[in-house]
Design an enzyme around this catalytic site. Structure first.
Site, PDB file in Angstrom:
ATOM      1  N   TYR A 164       8.102  -9.819 -42.028  1.00  9.20           N
ATOM      2  CA  TYR A 164       7.855 -11.174 -42.497  1.00  9.20           C
ATOM      3  C   TYR A 164       7.615 -12.128 -41.338  1.00  9.20           C
ATOM      4  O   TYR A 164       8.057 -11.901 -40.200  1.00  9.20           O
ATOM      5  CB  TYR A 164       9.043 -11.690 -43.315  1.00  9.20           C
ATOM      6  CG  TYR A 164      10.281 -11.945 -42.475  1.00  9.20           C
ATOM      7  CD1 TYR A 164      10.516 -13.187 -41.895  1.00  9.20           C
ATOM      8  CD2 TYR A 164      11.219 -10.938 -42.267  1.00  9.20           C
ATOM      9  CE1 TYR A 164      11.638 -13.415 -41.112  1.00  9.20           C
ATOM     10  CE2 TYR A 164      12.340 -11.147 -41.494  1.00  9.20           C
ATOM     11  CZ  TYR A 164      12.551 -12.394 -40.917  1.00  9.20           C
ATOM     12  OH  TYR A 164      13.655 -12.612 -40.140  1.00  9.20           O
ATOM     13  N   PHE A 174      10.003 -20.414 -37.883  1.00 13.75           N
ATOM     14  CA  PHE A 174      11.415 -20.359 -37.513  1.00 13.75           C
ATOM     15  C   PHE A 174      11.902 -18.931 -37.260  1.00 13.75           C
ATOM     16  O   PHE A 174      12.922 -18.736 -36.621  1.00 13.75           O
ATOM     17  CB  PHE A 174      12.287 -21.033 -38.584  1.00 13.75           C
ATOM     18  CG  PHE A 174      12.292 -20.340 -39.915  1.00 13.75           C
ATOM     19  CD1 PHE A 174      13.146 -19.281 -40.169  1.00 13.75           C
ATOM     20  CD2 PHE A 174      11.439 -20.754 -40.929  1.00 13.75           C
ATOM     21  CE1 PHE A 174      13.157 -18.651 -41.395  1.00 13.75           C
ATOM     22  CE2 PHE A 174      11.438 -20.127 -42.161  1.00 13.75           C
ATOM     23  CZ  PHE A 174      12.296 -19.065 -42.396  1.00 13.75           C
ATOM     24  N   ASP A 175      11.170 -17.918 -37.734  1.00 19.81           N
ATOM     25  CA  ASP A 175      11.620 -16.546 -37.501  1.00 19.81           C
ATOM     26  C   ASP A 175      10.496 -15.585 -37.836  1.00 19.81           C
ATOM     27  O   ASP A 175       9.588 -15.906 -38.617  1.00 19.81           O
ATOM     28  CB  ASP A 175      12.851 -16.231 -38.351  1.00 19.81           C
ATOM     29  CG  ASP A 175      13.572 -14.967 -37.887  1.00 19.81           C
ATOM     30  OD1 ASP A 175      13.277 -14.498 -36.771  1.00 19.81           O
ATOM     31  OD2 ASP A 175      14.429 -14.461 -38.631  1.00 19.81           O
ATOM     32  N   ILE A 194      19.143 -14.320 -49.243  1.00 14.99           N
ATOM     33  CA  ILE A 194      19.191 -15.603 -49.931  1.00 14.99           C
ATOM     34  C   ILE A 194      18.613 -15.423 -51.331  1.00 14.99           C
ATOM     35  O   ILE A 194      17.762 -14.550 -51.559  1.00 14.99           O
ATOM     36  CB  ILE A 194      18.435 -16.695 -49.143  1.00 14.99           C
ATOM     37  CG1 ILE A 194      16.971 -16.288 -48.923  1.00 14.99           C
ATOM     38  CG2 ILE A 194      19.131 -17.018 -47.836  1.00 14.99           C
ATOM     39  CD1 ILE A 194      16.125 -17.364 -48.248  1.00 14.99           C
ATOM     40  N   TYR A 220      18.839 -22.073 -47.742  1.00 19.88           N
ATOM     41  CA  TYR A 220      20.052 -22.370 -46.973  1.00 19.88           C
ATOM     42  C   TYR A 220      20.648 -23.738 -47.295  1.00 19.88           C
ATOM     43  O   TYR A 220      21.611 -24.162 -46.665  1.00 19.88           O
ATOM     44  CB  TYR A 220      19.755 -22.250 -45.476  1.00 19.88           C
ATOM     45  CG  TYR A 220      19.407 -20.843 -45.065  1.00 19.88           C
ATOM     46  CD1 TYR A 220      20.386 -19.861 -44.963  1.00 19.88           C
ATOM     47  CD2 TYR A 220      18.092 -20.472 -44.810  1.00 19.88           C
ATOM     48  CE1 TYR A 220      20.069 -18.565 -44.601  1.00 19.88           C
ATOM     49  CE2 TYR A 220      17.764 -19.177 -44.455  1.00 19.88           C
ATOM     50  CZ  TYR A 220      18.756 -18.225 -44.347  1.00 19.88           C
ATOM     51  OH  TYR A 220      18.441 -16.939 -43.995  1.00 19.88           O
ATOM     52  N   PHE A 237       7.714 -17.669 -46.690  1.00 18.39           N
ATOM     53  CA  PHE A 237       7.720 -16.342 -46.077  1.00 18.39           C
ATOM     54  C   PHE A 237       6.415 -15.623 -46.406  1.00 18.39           C
ATOM     55  O   PHE A 237       6.005 -15.578 -47.570  1.00 18.39           O
ATOM     56  CB  PHE A 237       8.884 -15.496 -46.584  1.00 18.39           C
ATOM     57  CG  PHE A 237      10.232 -15.950 -46.120  1.00 18.39           C
ATOM     58  CD1 PHE A 237      10.759 -15.497 -44.923  1.00 18.39           C
ATOM     59  CD2 PHE A 237      10.975 -16.840 -46.875  1.00 18.39           C
ATOM     60  CE1 PHE A 237      12.001 -15.904 -44.498  1.00 18.39           C
ATOM     61  CE2 PHE A 237      12.223 -17.263 -46.460  1.00 18.39           C
ATOM     62  CZ  PHE A 237      12.742 -16.795 -45.262  1.00 18.39           C
TER      63      PHE A 237
END
Length: 559
Positions: A164, A174-175, A194, A220, A237
């Site tokens: 992802y 962010f990731d 999540i 989150y 995502f």
């Protein structure tokens, strides 16, 4: 500045009644940077997250979210913002930039805001919308690329492996699993992800590329996640599903090509040779016997290969092709192996069975043609000539007598050919044709031979062309009828009590021509007769006398 911000955005404000004295009657909006794509616009009741700079008309700054280091979060159209901002942010898109000019009666009016905003002041806000959501929002999914072949889709309790890229709604990354060079692995709907990702993965196929948009309350929430995900952030995502299985899964076998005839199917204890291509579920290859240019050879049902393959190789026919799906619990488990197989990987094998045998197998002989008259058949020590084709069981031709000018010649039982072929050539009559299957322990064994792979089962097509009956091992000549009672006298043609080589040779050739005796085939008759004479001429003086002649007890044995 935090206290001032609270005054500016969170307190209810009074609307200035005497607005007719102010040159601005309503909010002025300058949309100076609008995104090309705008999936949705801000509406009453939406939550927003945005950065802003607040200035007076002279450009003097009185507040800024940038200075505080985090954006403002609020709800639109319910009186929780100053009226001018409630109006000014309506219809805004994520990543849009606006300059909103607010008259005093839609800002802080004649009272102002403490020492920060003087009474009757026009405010100018330069803002960029970072995020937008509503409490009624649900997880959104968009398939960007479908899987070529979807065997099954993700359901609750499945274990998935996926890559992802994660961004905020304004496309701030962010990731990424790609940066770590490893998939993210987890059970679905088991509390390991999540909630929004749990929902977004359901229904995916291996190989599918999907965009999943998750509102903050399914991600989150108010806490955010570390420094990467701010509070109340929507997440986007881009997910590529790499692998999928369930702990209850067993081995899946798809028969892709089954031979029309199958003499027998493999069982535990058999030794099998097969080619394979190994891939993960997304089609990524990890190994291939074809690239190594040799089959994979192993015993089955005895723990020599992974349990899933051990099971899947039983019950196959020679020549069969199968697609085998092996879940990780029957492959290399959670740890994987080496640098080729990651942990919890489902393995796909496309196999082609070349041959198999059992150590107890014997030579299999199938007579395809036999002449009506078959009185004389082959046996040990016979000299024969035969035609043949030698192949592997997959049809690969190894050798053929057609490649030579004349048929192959051999003496049976003389260790001149492999044991299985020696057995396959026995009891044949001239003109007979056979198909002979030879297991490797009666062929070229584990080591193989030139152009013959190790542990290969061989298939011979045979035709017997000529047959010369032989003599027992160690003999040069045998009697076919009773020998003369006085052999020496019969040899001594001139009755001088001496038998030279010429008389001895003439005598033996006469017995052969009259069918009374037979020389060992495969050599020149004169050479064999010379050897026989030398055996009798004990003093090597070039002649045989009566006391030198040795006659064996069995009248059908050699002199």
């Amino acid at each position: 500045m935090e206290a001032r911000s609270a005054l500016l955005f969170l307190c209810l404000t009074k609307v200035y009644v005497g607005c007719d004295t102010n040159p601005l009657e309503d909010v002025v909006i300058d949309r100076y940077d609008i995104p090309r794509v705008c999936p949705r616009e801000v509406q009453t009741g939406d939550f927003v997250r945005y950065h802003y700079n607040g200035t007076f008309l002279d450009g003097k700054k009185f507040d800024s979210s940038y200075d505080r280091g985090f954006p403002f979060i609020g709800q639109v159209g319910l009186g929780r913002l100053i009226a001018g901002m409630d109006r000014g942010i309506q219809g805004m898109c994520v990543n849009e930039r606006r300059k909103v000019t607010v008259p005093p009666h839609l800002a802080y009016g004649s009272l102002g805001a403490g020492n920060v905003v003087p009474p009757d002041t026009i405010l100018v806000f330069d803002l960029v919308l970072l995020d937008l959501w509503n409490t009624d929002d649900k997880v959104q999914t968009f398939t960007l690329r479908k899987a070529k072949d979807c065997q099954r889709t993700v359901v609750a309790t499945d274990y998935v492996r996926y890559h992802y890229n994660g961004t905020l709604l304004d496309e701030t990354p962010f990731d990424s699993s790609y940066r770590r060079n490893q998939t993210y692995d987890a059970y679905v709907m088991q509390g390991e992800l999540i909630k929004g990702m749990d929902e977004g993965l359901v229904g995916m196929c291996v190989g599918e590329l999907r965009t999943i948009i998750i509102p903050p309350f399914l991600a989150y929430g108010e806490q955010g996640y570390g420094t990467e995900v701010p509070p109340q952030a929507s997440l986007v995502f881009s997910v590529l599903l790499v692998d999928l299985f369930n702990p209850k899964d067993g081995v899946t076998i798809d028969n892709q090509e089954v031979p029309k005839t199958c003499a027998r199917k493999s069982v535990a204890g058999d030794f099998i040779r097969y080619h394979y291509n190994g891939t993960f579920q997304d089609g990524t290859p990890f190994d291939s016997s074809y690239q190594q240019n040799q089959t994979y050879n192993t015993y089955i049902g005895m723990g020599y290969v992974i349990p899933g393959m051990d099971k899947a190789l039983q019950g196959v026919c020679i020549g069969e092709k199968r697609r085998i799906t092996v879940p990780p619990q029957l492959a290399y488990g959670e740890k994987g192996t080496g640098d080729k197989i990651p942990g919890s990987a489902v393995l796909i094998f496309h196999i082609h069975v070349i041959d198999f045998h059992n150590p107890s197998d014997q030579v299999d002989i199938k007579v395809t043609y036999k002449p009506e008259e078959c009185n004389l058949t082959t046996d040990a020590n016979d000299l024969i000539k035969y035609r043949y084709n030698c192949s592997l069981l997959d049809g690969t031709l190894l050798y053929s007598s057609e490649h030579h000018d004349k048929p192959q010649e051999t003496v049976l039982g003389a260790n001149r050919v492999i044991e299985g072929l020696d057995l396959g050539l026995k009891s044949m009559c001239v003109g007979e044709r056979r198909e002979v299957t030879i297991p490797p322990h009666l062929g070229h064994g584990e080591s193989g031979a030139h152009d013959v792979p190790g542990s290969a089962v061989l298939f011979f097509e045979l035709e017997l062309m000529e047959l010369q009956k032989g003599v027992p091992e160690g003999y040069n000549f045998v009697w076919l009828k009773d020998s003369p009672e006085q052999i020496f006298l019969a040899m001594d043609m001139n009755s001088d009590n001496e038998v030279p080589l010429e008389e001895f040779s003439a005598f033996i050739k006469t017995q052969v021509s009259e069918g009374k005796g037979r020389l060992r085939p495969g050599q020149e008759p004169d050479t064999i007769i010379n050897d026989m004479f030398a055996n009798q001429d004990q003093n090597a003086d070039g002649k045989i006398v009566a006391h030198e002649l040795q006659v064996k007890v069995d009248a059908h044995d050699e002199l």
